[in-house]
Design an enzyme around this catalytic site. Structure first.
Site, PDB file in Angstrom:
ATOM      1  N   ARG A  40      11.497 -26.603  32.396  1.00  0.00           N
ATOM      2  CA  ARG A  40      10.395 -26.821  33.336  1.00  0.00           C
ATOM      3  C   ARG A  40      10.816 -26.446  34.758  1.00  0.00           C
ATOM      4  O   ARG A  40      11.946 -26.723  35.161  1.00  0.00           O
ATOM      5  CB  ARG A  40       9.945 -28.284  33.303  1.00  0.00           C
ATOM      6  CG  ARG A  40       9.295 -28.643  31.983  1.00  0.00           C
ATOM      7  CD  ARG A  40       8.461 -29.898  32.043  1.00  0.00           C
ATOM      8  NE  ARG A  40       8.135 -30.335  30.691  1.00  0.00           N
ATOM      9  CZ  ARG A  40       7.135 -29.844  29.954  1.00  0.00           C
ATOM     10  NH1 ARG A  40       6.338 -28.921  30.444  1.00  0.00           N
ATOM     11  NH2 ARG A  40       6.919 -30.279  28.719  1.00  0.00           N
ATOM     12  N   ASP A  41       9.879 -25.830  35.457  1.00  0.00           N
ATOM     13  CA  ASP A  41      10.121 -25.463  36.855  1.00  0.00           C
ATOM     14  C   ASP A  41      10.272 -26.729  37.693  1.00  0.00           C
ATOM     15  O   ASP A  41       9.528 -27.700  37.538  1.00  0.00           O
ATOM     16  CB  ASP A  41       8.961 -24.607  37.376  1.00  0.00           C
ATOM     17  CG  ASP A  41       9.325 -23.856  38.647  1.00  0.00           C
ATOM     18  OD1 ASP A  41       9.416 -22.619  38.609  1.00  0.00           O
ATOM     19  OD2 ASP A  41       9.520 -24.525  39.693  1.00  0.00           O
ATOM     20  N   ILE A  42      11.239 -26.706  38.587  1.00  0.00           N
ATOM     21  CA  ILE A  42      11.519 -27.884  39.417  1.00  0.00           C
ATOM     22  C   ILE A  42      10.391 -28.153  40.423  1.00  0.00           C
ATOM     23  O   ILE A  42      10.232 -29.272  40.908  1.00  0.00           O
ATOM     24  CB  ILE A  42      12.874 -27.685  40.142  1.00  0.00           C
ATOM     25  CG1 ILE A  42      13.494 -29.018  40.524  1.00  0.00           C
ATOM     26  CG2 ILE A  42      12.751 -26.761  41.355  1.00  0.00           C
ATOM     27  CD1 ILE A  42      14.957 -28.906  40.950  1.00  0.00           C
TER      28      ILE A  42
ATOM     29  N   ASN B 197       7.798 -12.108  38.539  1.00  0.00           N
ATOM     30  CA  ASN B 197       7.900 -11.572  39.886  1.00  0.00           C
ATOM     31  C   ASN B 197       9.128 -10.665  39.950  1.00  0.00           C
ATOM     32  O   ASN B 197      10.178 -10.993  39.395  1.00  0.00           O
ATOM     33  CB  ASN B 197       8.055 -12.713  40.896  1.00  0.00           C
ATOM     34  CG  ASN B 197       6.847 -13.631  40.935  1.00  0.00           C
ATOM     35  OD1 ASN B 197       5.719 -13.175  40.764  1.00  0.00           O
ATOM     36  ND2 ASN B 197       7.069 -14.918  41.133  1.00  0.00           N
TER      37      ASN B 197
ATOM     38  N   VAL C  32      14.483 -16.144  42.892  1.00  0.00           N
ATOM     39  CA  VAL C  32      15.753 -16.295  42.171  1.00  0.00           C
ATOM     40  C   VAL C  32      16.088 -14.963  41.509  1.00  0.00           C
ATOM     41  O   VAL C  32      15.312 -14.444  40.700  1.00  0.00           O
ATOM     42  CB  VAL C  32      15.666 -17.426  41.121  1.00  0.00           C
ATOM     43  CG1 VAL C  32      16.955 -17.500  40.308  1.00  0.00           C
ATOM     44  CG2 VAL C  32      15.381 -18.767  41.800  1.00  0.00           C
TER      45      VAL C  32
ATOM     46  N   HIS D 275      13.271 -13.828  35.066  1.00  0.00           N
ATOM     47  CA  HIS D 275      12.619 -14.987  34.458  1.00  0.00           C
ATOM     48  C   HIS D 275      11.123 -14.749  34.394  1.00  0.00           C
ATOM     49  O   HIS D 275      10.556 -14.012  35.200  1.00  0.00           O
ATOM     50  CB  HIS D 275      12.915 -16.268  35.247  1.00  0.00           C
ATOM     51  CG  HIS D 275      12.575 -16.170  36.707  1.00  0.00           C
ATOM     52  ND1 HIS D 275      13.387 -15.559  37.623  1.00  0.00           N
ATOM     53  CD2 HIS D 275      11.500 -16.606  37.407  1.00  0.00           C
ATOM     54  CE1 HIS D 275      12.835 -15.624  38.820  1.00  0.00           C
ATOM     55  NE2 HIS D 275      11.683 -16.244  38.713  1.00  0.00           N
ATOM     56  N   MET D 276      10.498 -15.396  33.423  1.00  0.00           N
ATOM     57  CA  MET D 276       9.048 -15.332  33.247  1.00  0.00           C
ATOM     58  C   MET D 276       8.489 -16.727  33.509  1.00  0.00           C
ATOM     59  O   MET D 276       9.004 -17.708  32.985  1.00  0.00           O
ATOM     60  CB  MET D 276       8.748 -14.889  31.812  1.00  0.00           C
ATOM     61  CG  MET D 276       7.293 -14.849  31.427  1.00  0.00           C
ATOM     62  SD  MET D 276       7.136 -14.360  29.679  1.00  0.00           S
ATOM     63  CE  MET D 276       7.346 -12.585  29.809  1.00  0.00           C
ATOM     64  N   HIS D 277       7.446 -16.790  34.345  1.00  0.00           N
ATOM     65  CA  HIS D 277       6.749 -18.054  34.563  1.00  0.00           C
ATOM     66  C   HIS D 277       5.690 -18.228  33.476  1.00  0.00           C
ATOM     67  O   HIS D 277       4.913 -17.303  33.201  1.00  0.00           O
ATOM     68  CB  HIS D 277       6.022 -18.056  35.914  1.00  0.00           C
ATOM     69  CG  HIS D 277       6.930 -17.993  37.100  1.00  0.00           C
ATOM     70  ND1 HIS D 277       7.279 -19.111  37.829  1.00  0.00           N
ATOM     71  CD2 HIS D 277       7.565 -16.951  37.701  1.00  0.00           C
ATOM     72  CE1 HIS D 277       8.083 -18.754  38.827  1.00  0.00           C
ATOM     73  NE2 HIS D 277       8.269 -17.442  38.765  1.00  0.00           N
TER      74      HIS D 277
HETATM   75  P1  5GP Z   1      10.520 -16.796  41.576  1.00  0.00           P
HETATM   76  O1  5GP Z   1       9.903 -17.094  42.897  1.00  0.00           O
HETATM   77  O2  5GP Z   1      11.932 -16.268  41.690  1.00  0.00           O
HETATM   78  O3  5GP Z   1       9.661 -15.970  40.672  1.00  0.00           O
HETATM   79  O4  5GP Z   1      10.618 -18.204  40.839  1.00  0.00           O
HETATM   80  C1  5GP Z   1      11.742 -19.019  40.861  1.00  0.00           C
HETATM   81  C2  5GP Z   1      11.324 -20.375  40.365  1.00  0.00           C
HETATM   82  O5  5GP Z   1      12.499 -21.114  40.072  1.00  0.00           O
HETATM   83  C3  5GP Z   1      10.520 -21.180  41.386  1.00  0.00           C
HETATM   84  O6  5GP Z   1       9.248 -21.494  40.829  1.00  0.00           O
HETATM   85  C4  5GP Z   1      11.381 -22.422  41.628  1.00  0.00           C
HETATM   86  O7  5GP Z   1      10.621 -23.588  41.768  1.00  0.00           O
HETATM   87  C5  5GP Z   1      12.263 -22.457  40.389  1.00  0.00           C
HETATM   88  N1  5GP Z   1      13.575 -23.035  40.596  1.00  0.00           N
HETATM   89  C6  5GP Z   1      14.464 -22.735  41.595  1.00  0.00           C
HETATM   90  N2  5GP Z   1      15.586 -23.465  41.448  1.00  0.00           N
HETATM   91  C7  5GP Z   1      15.411 -24.223  40.339  1.00  0.00           C
HETATM   92  C8  5GP Z   1      16.244 -25.187  39.690  1.00  0.00           C
HETATM   93  O8  5GP Z   1      17.366 -25.492  40.093  1.00  0.00           O
HETATM   94  N3  5GP Z   1      15.740 -25.776  38.568  1.00  0.00           N
HETATM   95  C9  5GP Z   1      14.496 -25.479  38.082  1.00  0.00           C
HETATM   96  N4  5GP Z   1      14.090 -26.116  36.973  1.00  0.00           N
HETATM   97  N5  5GP Z   1      13.689 -24.564  38.686  1.00  0.00           N
HETATM   98  C10 5GP Z   1      14.136 -23.955  39.792  1.00  0.00           C
END
Ligand code: 5GP
Ligand code: ZN
Length: 117
Positions: free
Chosen positions: A32-34, A90, A99, A103-105
């Protein structure tokens, strides 16, 4: 597989940093996303450090299909397969990637907006 000590998702995959893990196999983890943007917001992440979609080699392109398969399994286990969901990758700065590990949301559990950007 050797993880990058400076990469948060490599460290989560290695179990060095805790996460709300929902799925794992040899190649993929999902947690799960934090900072969830929807009631169900899961990140589907290859264990291998690939810094972005743009860095995915042709040989590795099937990985994205595997990530979609995991997403579809999660949609069933989360009970939202009928209601619908959204998958987002993204890529790079203007693509909104924060990050630098592919990764896929997986987003669902509410009505998502029509706007993509
Ligand atoms: P991006 O913006 O790179 O597409 O998405 C990165 C996602 O990683 C963000 O939605 C952010 O909330 C999530 N994220 C960043 N650090 C962590 C973490 O330490 N743990 C979890 N579970 N999610 C994270
Ligand atoms: Zn990484």
């Amino acid at each position: 597989m050797k993880e990058r000590t400076d990469c948060i998702f490599c460290r989560i995959a290695a179990g060095e940093i805790g996460s709300d893990l929902l799925y794992q196999d040899n190649g993929i983890i999902a947690f799960r996303d934090i900072n969830p943007l929807a009631p169900t917001h899961i990140l589907i992440v290859p264990r291998k450090h690939i810094s972005s979609l743009a860095e995915l080699s042709e040989d590795e392109a099937t990985l994205t299909g595997t990530m979609v398969n995991v997403a579809n399994c999660l949609a069933r286990s989360e009970g939202i397969v009928e209601r619908g969901y959204r998958l987002v990758i993204n890529c790079g700065r203007e693509g909104g990637q924060g990050v630098a590990h592919l990764h896929m949301h997986f987003l669902g559990g509410r009505q998502l907006g029509n706007q993509l950007g």
